[in-house]
Design a protein around this motif. Structure first.
Motif, PDB file in Angstrom:
ATOM      1  N   GLN A  77       0.834  -1.190   0.000  1.00  0.00           N
ATOM      2  CA  GLN A  77       0.000   0.000   0.000  1.00  0.00           C
ATOM      3  C   GLN A  77       0.876   1.251   0.000  1.00  0.00           C
ATOM      4  O   GLN A  77       2.015   1.233   0.490  1.00  0.00           O
ATOM      5  N   GLN A 108      -0.147  -0.260  -4.249  1.00  0.00           N
ATOM      6  CA  GLN A 108      -1.619  -0.266  -4.195  1.00  0.00           C
ATOM      7  C   GLN A 108      -2.242  -1.473  -4.884  1.00  0.00           C
ATOM      8  O   GLN A 108      -3.460  -1.531  -5.049  1.00  0.00           O
ATOM      9  N   TYR A 122      -6.657  -1.670  -8.902  1.00  0.00           N
ATOM     10  CA  TYR A 122      -6.379  -0.245  -8.746  1.00  0.00           C
ATOM     11  C   TYR A 122      -5.795   0.294 -10.050  1.00  0.00           C
ATOM     12  O   TYR A 122      -4.901  -0.305 -10.649  1.00  0.00           O
TER      13      TYR A 122
END
Length: 791
Positions: free
Chosen positions: A539, A624, A670
């Motif tokens: 992340q 991500q 994403y």
């Protein structure tokens, strides 16, 4: 005869005692039946409590003997994972000390032995059992005499100092010496426990060992300098403590028992005692210099050794035929570790009923097993003594405040009721203290010279919070069937803990739990560690990017070869360990997909593509996102380059067969900040291909070319897929080719392209709905049904 109301009260009290001691119902029912049978004429009614104690002891001993016979035929596999002193019999029904039994029934040992002699006569017990009672009485008598010698000699070797710190050291030496004697004696042949002379020889050997170790603390004010065994010039500043490595005070200590021959004590020391102590070092029940048997009481090691021996001895006396001989240290003489141990034992007995109620609320058998395993030996509700004793008040306060603060956060953010939250966190607190003890103890065994306070400061600031969070995750998993709202990674969000920091504590817990956790709990920790490695540490907010942002992510070859000593206090080392695990997961998952898709010969090239996407374009492609998304795209890209008729649907169909598969991996990828997630094909076309096409087009690898030549002369993989081996004839078996190893050659032609602005040249993209001009539907497209087309 007993009156009916009296009989009811006595039997009720008996049953309650048995339940508190966790004695199986079948055992105490047999004991009750035997009591009534022998009390047919009412002779036993006047002292019914005492005789019921004899009845349950007799029944427990018979159960123990039966289990022991079975244990000789079968060895539990789980015992291989335990420390030698933590191995227990498979049956816990009789696994209590005789001291606990007598305390529960409020009968002293002298009275009990007399009652048992009469009981064996009227019950016509076996000769083996009668002899066991006789041996128990003889052993206790010898121990009482030895304890008197121990106390008298100790008072001549040491003096009680004036300062509080030195008095604590004096007290621990007293406890340590007696406990070491008890543990060593249990390691020796039976003659050392049934003969007073041999018992005295073991005692003076123990006293001598502890005394010489105590002399290593130079100018210690607990040493009686008037004793003849003190080395000359010991009080001088120039005294060299190294001379104590070969120093012996055995003759001087033997002189304190004039009737004890020195020659016999020397023989005991060289022939038996030395080997028994070395066994304690080998089992890691003692820490220090195992070659010279020194450094046992220096720099915080005394506290660790005292705790370790208490644990070892507690396991030994869990056999109900044993008296806990630590109680011979009178209350005025022991006030720290042993007193705490006895208090914890009594406290656990009182809490057994509460634990049983918690377990009974669980409907799932696995959950009950998980919780029962944690509660078997009891979870402490205070910091281990040797840790609290060596930390400053501020450090102890910091640890306790961490627990309170995280408990408060749990109450605020948890969907659970307040009373449920308190119950969960009480379990967390106890589990935290146990694991902290195990982790610090293991570190001290690895580096005996380090001080606990120094070690805790060297650990990362997040160590304490992540350990508490890990304990909470385990407790939440135990009750997880009804608490899906708190499923991982909820605990990370609750406390604001970074996934990269959290995955480091998992390895420490799994490595040092020492049989505390069930296989299901360990499996759960491994599963959430994999979640961290494949997604959560990537992340944008992950702390991992702080360490790799400037230098970039290392190659698989780098993390395999450059890892030195694995120490959590070094950030670079922690990153290397983490990425080595990450690449291991990537290798496993790519291997599976290549086998299922008949791409074994292409494995090396696909790995190069995957590795390039990670180390060169990690920030654009992996941040991500999920590892599995890059795996799927790497396989498809290689298929396009090699003109293979393989589609995204083919890859995803095989991916879905894995237990960790998640539809969000290919349906909700994403894309960019502020944009909605998209499917895997759109991500491949918009983001992946512009960065990876040039590298894939120019990719060559000598190792993979050799693999192709080998495969050309072997049977097609499709004929062997789905089976480990295929039998052609009765005596001929064809096995599939082994997976190629990850290419680690320094001269490999698969070079890394650092130009991040590369655009696709000869590789064409697959189409997705929005690129074909179709309106974007609010409903996710079923990409498994959608066939891709090529320009």
């Amino acid at each position: 005869m007993m009156k009916n109301e009296d009989k009811g009260m006595i039997l009720k009290r008996f049953i309650e005692n048995c339940q508190m001691l966790k004695i199986d119902q079948s055992i105490w029912q047999k004991a009750t039946k035997t009591f009534h049978k022998l009390n047919a004429d009412g002779v036993l009614s006047s002292e019914a409590d005492d005789w019921l104690c004899c009845a349950i002891y007799s029944e427990l001993q018979q159960t123990k003997m039966k289990d022991m016979r079975q244990e000789e035929d079968t060895t539990s596999r789980s015992d291989n994972d335990l420390e030698p002193w933590e191995k227990k019999t498979r049956s816990n029904s009789w696994n209590i000390s005789l001291t606990q039994l007598l305390r529960s029934f409020n009968i002293n040992i002298t009275k009990f032995l007399k009652r048992m002699e009469h009981w064996n006569w009227i019950a016509q017990s076996s000769e083996v059992f009668q002899q066991e009672i006789n041996d128990l009485e003889r052993r206790l008598g010898i121990t009482l005499l030895l304890q008197q010698h121990y106390k008298r000699i100790f008072n001549q070797l040491y003096v009680q100092p004036s300062t509080a710190e030195s008095r604590a050291h004096y007290q621990m030496l007293y406890e340590f010496g007696w406990l070491l004697f008890l543990v060593v004696r249990n390691e020796l042949p039976s003659f050392a426990t049934t003969n007073i002379v041999n018992g005295c020889q073991v005692l003076v050997c123990t006293l001598e060992l502890v005394y010489v170790n105590a002399l290593e603390v130079h100018k210690s004010d607990v040493i009686n300098t008037s004793f003849v065994g003190v080395p000359s010039k010991w009080s001088d500043n120039e005294f060299d403590t190294d001379m104590l490595l070969k120093y012996s005070a055995l003759d001087a200590i033997c002189g304190l028992i004039p009737e004890l021959p020195v020659k016999g004590a020397r023989i005991m020391k060289n022939a038996f005692f030395h080997k028994a102590v070395m066994g304690l070092f080998m089992d890691q029940r003692l820490l220090g210099n195992d070659r010279a048997m020194r450094e046992l009481v220096k720099d915080g090691i005394l506290e660790v050794n005292l705790t370790s021996l208490n644990r070892s001895y507690a396991v030994h006396v869990s056999d109900i035929s044993e008296i806990d001989e630590r109680i011979l240290l009178k209350p005025t003489t022991y006030s720290s570790t042993e007193k705490l141990a006895l208090r914890e034992t009594e406290k656990r007995i009182n809490e057994n009923e509460a634990d049983r109620k918690i377990i009974s609320l669980l409907t799932n058998a696995t959950q009950r097993d998980n919780l029962t395993k944690l509660l078997t030996d009891g979870l402490p509700q205070s910091l281990p003594v040797y840790i609290g004793g060596t930390l400053g008040k501020e450090d102890v306060s910091r640890l306790e405040n961490s627990l309170r603060d995280m408990c408060h956060k749990l109450e605020l953010k948890s969907p659970l009721k307040q009373d449920t939250t308190e119950c969960r966190f009480n379990l967390v607190r106890g589990l935290y203290y146990v694991l902290l003890d195990k982790i610090i103890g293991a570190e001290l065994r690895r580096r005996p010279s380090i001080k606990i306070a120094q070690m805790l400061k060297q650990l990362q600031r997040t160590f304490n919070a992540t350990l508490i969070a890990c304990c909470l995750e385990l407790v939440l998993h135990i009750f997880g069937t009804d608490e899906t709202q708190t499923k991982f990674p909820w605990v990370l969000n609750c406390f604001g803990i970074d996934a990269y920091e959290f995955q480091k504590i998992i390895e420490l817990v799994v490595r040092h739990e020492s049989g505390l956790l069930t296989r299901d709990l360990i499996k759960h920790l491994q599963e959430i560690e994999t979640q961290c490695l494949t997604k959560l540490i990537w992340q944008k907010s992950s702390q991992l990017w702080r360490y790799v942002d400037s230098a970039g992510l290392p190659r698989f070859q780098d993390v395999q070869s450059s890892l030195g000593q694995e120490n959590v206090k070094f950030a670079s080392g922690s990153v290397t360990i983490c990425l080595r695990k990450f690449y291991h997961v990537a290798n496993q998952r790519l291997t599976y997909l290549c086998k299922c898709l008949s791409l074994v010969t292409s494995y090396t090239q696909i790995w190069h593509i995957l590795e390039h996407s990670i180390i060169v374009h990690g920030e654009e492609l992996l941040q991500q996102r999920h590892l599995d998304q890059l795996l799927i795209c790497a396989i498809y890209l290689w298929g396009r380059k090699s003109h293979l008729r393989i589609t995204f649907s083919d890859i995803i169909q095989q991916y879905r067969r894995q237990p960790h598969a998640d539809s969000a991996i290919y349906r909700a990828v994403y894309c960019a900040d502020g944009q909605p997630t998209t499917d895997i094909i759109s991500f491949y076309n918009r983001v992946y291909i512009p960065l990876m096409a040039d590298y894939a087009f120019a990719l060559q690898c000598g190792q993979s070319d050799a693999a192709k030549e080998t495969a050309a002369t072997s049977r097609p993989l499709q004929e062997l897929s789905g089976n480990n081996k295929r039998r052609l004839k009765s005596n001929v078996t064809v096995s599939p080719a082994a997976m190629p190893r990850i290419c680690m050659a320094n001269d490999c032609k698969a070079k890394i392209i650092s130009d991040r602005e590369a655009t696709p040249k000869n590789l064409k993209r697959a189409h997705s709905n929005d690129e074909l001009g179709h309106p974007v539907s609010s409903k996710r497209p079923n990409i498994l049904r959608r066939r891709t087309t090529f320009l």
